[in-house]
Design a protein around this motif. Structure first.
Motif, short mmCIF file in Angstrom:
data_model
loop_
_atom_site.label_atom_id
_atom_site.label_comp_id
_atom_site.label_asym_id
_atom_site.label_seq_id
_atom_site.Cartn_x
_atom_site.Cartn_y
_atom_site.Cartn_z
N ASP A 10 0.84 -1.20 0.00
CA ASP A 10 0.00 0.00 0.00
C ASP A 10 0.87 1.25 0.00
OD1 ASP A 10 -2.43 -1.40 -0.10
OD2 ASP A 10 -2.31 -1.82 2.03
N LYS A 32 0.92 -7.82 -3.12
CA LYS A 32 -0.44 -7.37 -3.42
C LYS A 32 -0.37 -5.91 -3.86
CE LYS A 32 -3.77 -6.34 -0.32
NZ LYS A 32 -4.41 -5.07 -0.76
N ASP A 59 -5.32 -6.40 -6.36
CA ASP A 59 -6.47 -6.25 -5.47
C ASP A 59 -7.28 -5.01 -5.86
OD1 ASP A 59 -8.16 -6.18 -3.26
OD2 ASP A 59 -6.62 -5.39 -1.91
N LYS A 61 -10.71 -5.24 -6.39
CA LYS A 61 -12.08 -5.45 -5.86
C LYS A 61 -13.14 -4.93 -6.83
CE LYS A 61 -10.73 -5.13 -0.96
NZ LYS A 61 -9.35 -4.62 -1.00
N LEU A 115 -15.50 -6.98 4.04
CA LEU A 115 -14.22 -6.37 4.41
C LEU A 115 -13.96 -6.60 5.89
CD1 LEU A 115 -14.69 -2.98 2.51
CD2 LEU A 115 -13.25 -4.90 1.81
N THR A 116 -12.69 -6.81 6.22
CA THR A 116 -12.36 -7.06 7.64
C THR A 116 -12.51 -5.80 8.48
OG1 THR A 116 -10.06 -6.87 6.97
CG2 THR A 116 -10.87 -9.07 7.42
N PRO A 175 -6.73 -11.17 5.05
CA PRO A 175 -6.07 -9.95 5.50
C PRO A 175 -6.41 -9.70 6.97
CG PRO A 175 -7.99 -9.42 4.17
CD PRO A 175 -8.02 -10.89 4.42
N ARG A 178 -2.01 -9.16 12.06
CA ARG A 178 -1.13 -8.32 12.87
C ARG A 178 -0.16 -9.18 13.66
NH1 ARG A 178 -2.42 -5.37 9.93
NH2 ARG A 178 -3.48 -3.38 10.04
N HIS A 187 -9.01 -2.32 11.38
CA HIS A 187 -9.71 -3.60 11.24
C HIS A 187 -10.56 -3.92 12.45
CE1 HIS A 187 -7.57 -4.78 7.64
NE2 HIS A 187 -6.44 -4.43 8.22
N GLY A 207 0.07 -6.13 5.51
CA GLY A 207 0.52 -4.81 5.06
C GLY A 207 1.38 -4.15 6.10
N ARG A 208 0.74 -3.30 6.90
CA ARG A 208 1.48 -2.44 7.82
C ARG A 208 2.36 -3.17 8.82
NH1 ARG A 208 -3.90 1.01 8.70
NH2 ARG A 208 -4.69 -1.03 8.08
#
Ligand code: C5P
Length: 228
Positions: A10, A32, A59, A61, A115-116, A175, A178, A187, A207-208
């Motif tokens: 991202d 991704k 991704d 969507k 979506l989470t 997804p 963590r 999330h 991701g993060r």
């Protein structure tokens, strides 16, 4: 069945992405590419990443009328990406159209269930879906299976039920992952890589917890070790 750790890139520019990838040397990764990077850099970036040996989950969507999704998927298939997704909310006809558009490209096509970031409360109060999260995700999974898709994007906590209902070969990509000490950010339904493994997820998307880590390579290694 393949399993793996997909890194959510991202970033808003190719420069930021390259800075990140540089830390991994020439290593082949499963990346991704989402809306932010794709809309800023376009399909050429995806081609270049494929040439460098990376696997790509595009991704985007997709969620539109069936004909538009079919034609768009045809265009995206030419990029030789490995995975792509549509919103399950587009229903079975739209998902079938996506499958038709992907043709024999071999792309793994997934449906986003919920979506989470969506909570039970939002599902009920804002989207007016009374079925509850678990049943809604399962139903969207069944719809995706019926439409001939390869799997779903769901949270860790639905992966087991999806496999039980749609079969072990039906791919679950989760997804909302963590590492234990990290924040949950935006999330509602998060899990650690280890929890995702225990729930039988096939791929985790991180991701993060990797991109914002002090040592991204080390965080990636930890995800691999906990998940595989
Ligand atoms: O940084 P973080 O690990 O939260 O990133 C999660 C990634 O997974 C984001 O790129 C987001 O767009 C994506 N995502 C998804 N489907 C969901 C939830 C998040 O593809 N249901």
């Amino acid at each position: 069945m393949d399993r793996g750790v997909i890194i959510a890139c991202d970033f808003s520019s190719r420069g930021e992405l390259e800075e990140f990838l540089w830390m991994f040397g020439g290593r082949s990764l499963f990346l991704k590419v989402g809306m932010e990077l794709f809309y800023s850099e376009g399909p050429d970036l995806v081609r270049k990443l494929k040439e460098r040996g990376h696997s790509i989950f595009l991704d985007l969507k997709l969620h539109d009328i069936p004909n538009t999704v079919m034609r768009t998927m045809k265009v995206l298939s030419a990029l030789r990406i490995d995975m792509c997704n549509v919103h399950g909310a587009g229903a079975v006809t739209m998902m079938r159209a996506a499958r038709e558009g992907a043709g024999d490209s071999g792309i793994k096509l997934l449906a986003v269930t919920q979506l989470t970031s969506i909570s039970e409360k939002q599902l009920r109060d804002e989207l007016l879906i009374d079925g509850g999260m678990e049943d809604t995700v399962l139903k969207y999974g069944i719809n995706a299976w019926e439409a001939g898709l390869d799997g779903v994007v769901c949270s860790t906590w639905e992966a087991e039920g999806i496999h039980r209902t749609c079969g072990q070969d039906f791919i679950t990509v989760v997804p909302g992952i963590r590492l234990r000490e990290d924040l949950t950010d935006d999330h509602s339904r998060v899990a650690t890589p280890e929890e995702a493994r225990k729930q039988g997820a096939d791929y985790i998307v991180v991701g993060r917890s990797i991109t914002k880590a002090n040592d991204p390579v080390r965080a990636y290694e930890r995800c691999l070790k906990e998940f595989l």
